[in-house]
Write a protein that holds these residues in place. Structure first.
Motif, short mmCIF file in Angstrom:
data_model
loop_
_atom_site.label_atom_id
_atom_site.label_comp_id
_atom_site.label_asym_id
_atom_site.label_seq_id
_atom_site.Cartn_x
_atom_site.Cartn_y
_atom_site.Cartn_z
N MET A 1 -22.28 97.33 89.07
CA MET A 1 -22.29 96.30 90.06
C MET A 1 -21.02 97.11 91.08
SD MET A 1 -24.55 94.17 89.75
CE MET A 1 -23.83 92.61 90.92
N ARG A 2 -21.33 97.22 92.56
CA ARG A 2 -20.17 97.58 93.30
C ARG A 2 -19.60 96.04 93.68
NH1 ARG A 2 -18.38 101.65 95.57
NH2 ARG A 2 -20.44 102.73 95.44
N ALA A 3 -18.02 96.51 93.54
CA ALA A 3 -17.25 95.35 93.96
C ALA A 3 -16.15 95.94 94.83
CB ALA A 3 -16.69 94.69 92.68
N GLY A 4 -16.30 95.77 96.01
CA GLY A 4 -15.32 96.33 96.88
C GLY A 4 -14.99 97.47 96.85
N GLY A 5 -15.93 98.41 96.36
CA GLY A 5 -15.69 99.96 96.47
C GLY A 5 -15.82 100.26 95.04
N GLU A 6 -15.28 99.39 94.02
CA GLU A 6 -15.30 99.84 92.67
C GLU A 6 -16.53 99.40 91.97
OE1 GLU A 6 -12.77 97.75 93.93
OE2 GLU A 6 -11.25 99.32 94.48
N ARG A 7 -16.73 100.05 90.90
CA ARG A 7 -17.97 99.66 90.04
C ARG A 7 -17.23 98.85 88.79
NH1 ARG A 7 -22.41 101.93 91.87
NH2 ARG A 7 -22.23 103.75 93.36
N ILE A 8 -17.85 97.82 88.41
CA ILE A 8 -18.01 97.19 87.52
C ILE A 8 -19.18 97.13 86.51
CG2 ILE A 8 -17.37 94.93 86.27
CD1 ILE A 8 -15.50 94.06 88.51
N ASP A 9 -19.21 98.12 85.69
CA ASP A 9 -19.98 98.11 84.56
C ASP A 9 -20.34 97.11 83.46
OD1 ASP A 9 -22.10 99.31 83.08
OD2 ASP A 9 -21.22 101.35 82.94
N LEU A 10 -21.17 96.05 84.06
CA LEU A 10 -21.31 94.95 83.08
C LEU A 10 -21.98 95.30 81.71
CD1 LEU A 10 -20.71 91.93 83.02
CD2 LEU A 10 -22.95 91.57 83.86
N ARG A 11 -22.83 96.14 81.53
CA ARG A 11 -23.34 96.47 80.47
C ARG A 11 -22.59 97.30 79.62
NH1 ARG A 11 -28.24 100.15 81.58
NH2 ARG A 11 -29.12 98.29 82.17
N ARG A 12 -21.60 98.22 80.06
CA ARG A 12 -20.61 98.65 78.98
C ARG A 12 -19.50 97.42 78.86
NH1 ARG A 12 -15.68 102.53 81.07
NH2 ARG A 12 -15.11 103.07 79.04
N LEU A 13 -19.17 96.52 79.55
CA LEU A 13 -18.42 95.63 79.33
C LEU A 13 -18.94 94.69 78.03
CD1 LEU A 13 -16.68 94.50 82.75
CD2 LEU A 13 -15.67 95.63 80.92
N ASN A 14 -20.04 94.28 78.46
CA ASN A 14 -20.92 93.30 77.42
C ASN A 14 -20.97 94.02 75.96
OD1 ASN A 14 -21.27 91.14 78.95
ND2 ASN A 14 -23.26 91.91 79.67
N ALA A 15 -21.40 95.55 76.05
CA ALA A 15 -21.13 96.16 74.75
C ALA A 15 -19.86 96.12 74.06
CB ALA A 15 -21.75 97.49 74.91
N ILE B 1 -9.63 88.85 73.19
CA ILE B 1 -10.09 89.65 74.08
C ILE B 1 -9.09 89.20 75.28
CG2 ILE B 1 -11.84 90.36 75.50
CD1 ILE B 1 -13.90 89.90 73.29
N ARG B 2 -8.42 90.22 75.97
CA ARG B 2 -7.46 89.98 77.00
C ARG B 2 -8.10 90.71 78.48
NH1 ARG B 2 -3.44 92.46 74.13
NH2 ARG B 2 -3.18 93.71 75.96
N VAL B 3 -7.77 90.02 79.47
CA VAL B 3 -8.43 90.47 80.66
C VAL B 3 -7.77 91.93 81.16
CG1 VAL B 3 -7.95 90.40 83.29
CG2 VAL B 3 -8.58 88.41 81.74
N GLU B 4 -6.64 92.30 80.49
CA GLU B 4 -5.97 93.58 80.50
C GLU B 4 -6.80 94.81 79.72
OE1 GLU B 4 -2.95 90.57 81.11
OE2 GLU B 4 -4.20 90.78 79.32
N GLU B 5 -7.60 94.33 78.69
CA GLU B 5 -8.10 95.12 78.10
C GLU B 5 -9.68 95.55 78.85
OE1 GLU B 5 -7.54 94.26 73.23
OE2 GLU B 5 -8.33 92.64 74.47
N LEU B 6 -10.10 94.38 79.38
CA LEU B 6 -11.37 94.60 80.25
C LEU B 6 -11.14 95.57 81.46
CD1 LEU B 6 -12.71 90.90 79.73
CD2 LEU B 6 -13.51 93.10 78.32
N ALA B 7 -10.04 95.14 82.04
CA ALA B 7 -9.67 95.86 83.29
C ALA B 7 -9.53 97.45 83.03
CB ALA B 7 -8.19 95.31 83.69
N GLY B 8 -9.02 97.78 81.93
CA GLY B 8 -8.64 98.98 81.50
C GLY B 8 -9.95 99.79 81.26
N LEU B 9 -11.16 99.11 80.75
CA LEU B 9 -12.24 99.94 80.63
C LEU B 9 -12.82 100.33 81.96
CD1 LEU B 9 -13.86 97.37 77.85
CD2 LEU B 9 -13.23 99.76 77.45
#
Length: 194
Positions: free
Chosen positions: A82-96, A106-114
């Protein structure tokens, strides 16, 4: 192949945008296999280097472009890139990743690092793109898995609560009820009556 040569290719201008800023994305297995096969061809036929490079770039561009089209209407279904302001947030990868760590804190810092983003930037982009916060999304994933376990397993509710990351059965039951308008024990009673 030089970047300037891309303009002459079909979708060349769009492919050039792949190089405008650093990006992180997953390469699917089939595309990775294609790249490996083409690298063997490149070793055997070095004169084809421009054509092979163009083919790989086009395949990558089409993969990313398809992810954008699908993801624009199916964020909840887990489509990626998903494009988000120029960056991609790969929801499939995050969900996995979330699904593998449901029992953990689970912390936001970990998700952001991914996603190779700062926590604040990731939080804002995630909320803007998906309409919810990252931790609300994690909670949703936890409850979806819990719902399946409550309906289809014989595990105790306390055990299910711990498997999906709740501190205790009481907090699990309250969150479950808020989400599904029924308690997990009521679902179990209906299931056992049938």
């Amino acid at each position: 192949m030089a970047l300037d040569d891309l303009a002459s290719l079909r979708d060349g201008d769009a492919m050039q945008r792949l190089f405008q800023r650093p990006q992180f994305f997953n390469v699917p297995t089939r595309l990775n296999q294609l790249a490996g096969t083409l690298m063997v061809q490149l070793e055997q036929f070095p004169a084809l280097h421009s054509e092979i490079a163009a083919l790989l770039l086009r395949a990558l561009y089409l993969h990313l472009d398809l992810g954008l089209e699908q993801g624009a209407t199916a964020a909840g279904a887990g489509f990626s890139s998903m494009r988000a302001g120029g960056e991609r947030i790969d929801l499939r990868r995050l969900n996995a990743w979330i699904d593998r760590h449901l029992a953990d804190n689970i912390r936001v810092e970990e998700l952001a690092g991914l996603c190779a983003l700062s926590p604040g930037h990731f939080h804002a982009r995630f909320r803007d793109t998906f309409g919810t916060t990252p931790l609300a999304h994690v909670q949703q994933r936890r409850l979806e898995h819990a719902h399946t376990l409550v309906r289809h397993s014989s595990l105790s509710l306390g055990h299910i609560a711990s498997l999906v990351g709740f501190r205790d059965q009481g907090s699990f039951s309250r969150a479950y009820r808020r989400q599904f308008d029924v308690t997990p024990s009521a679902v179990r009673r209906v299931r056992s009556a049938n």
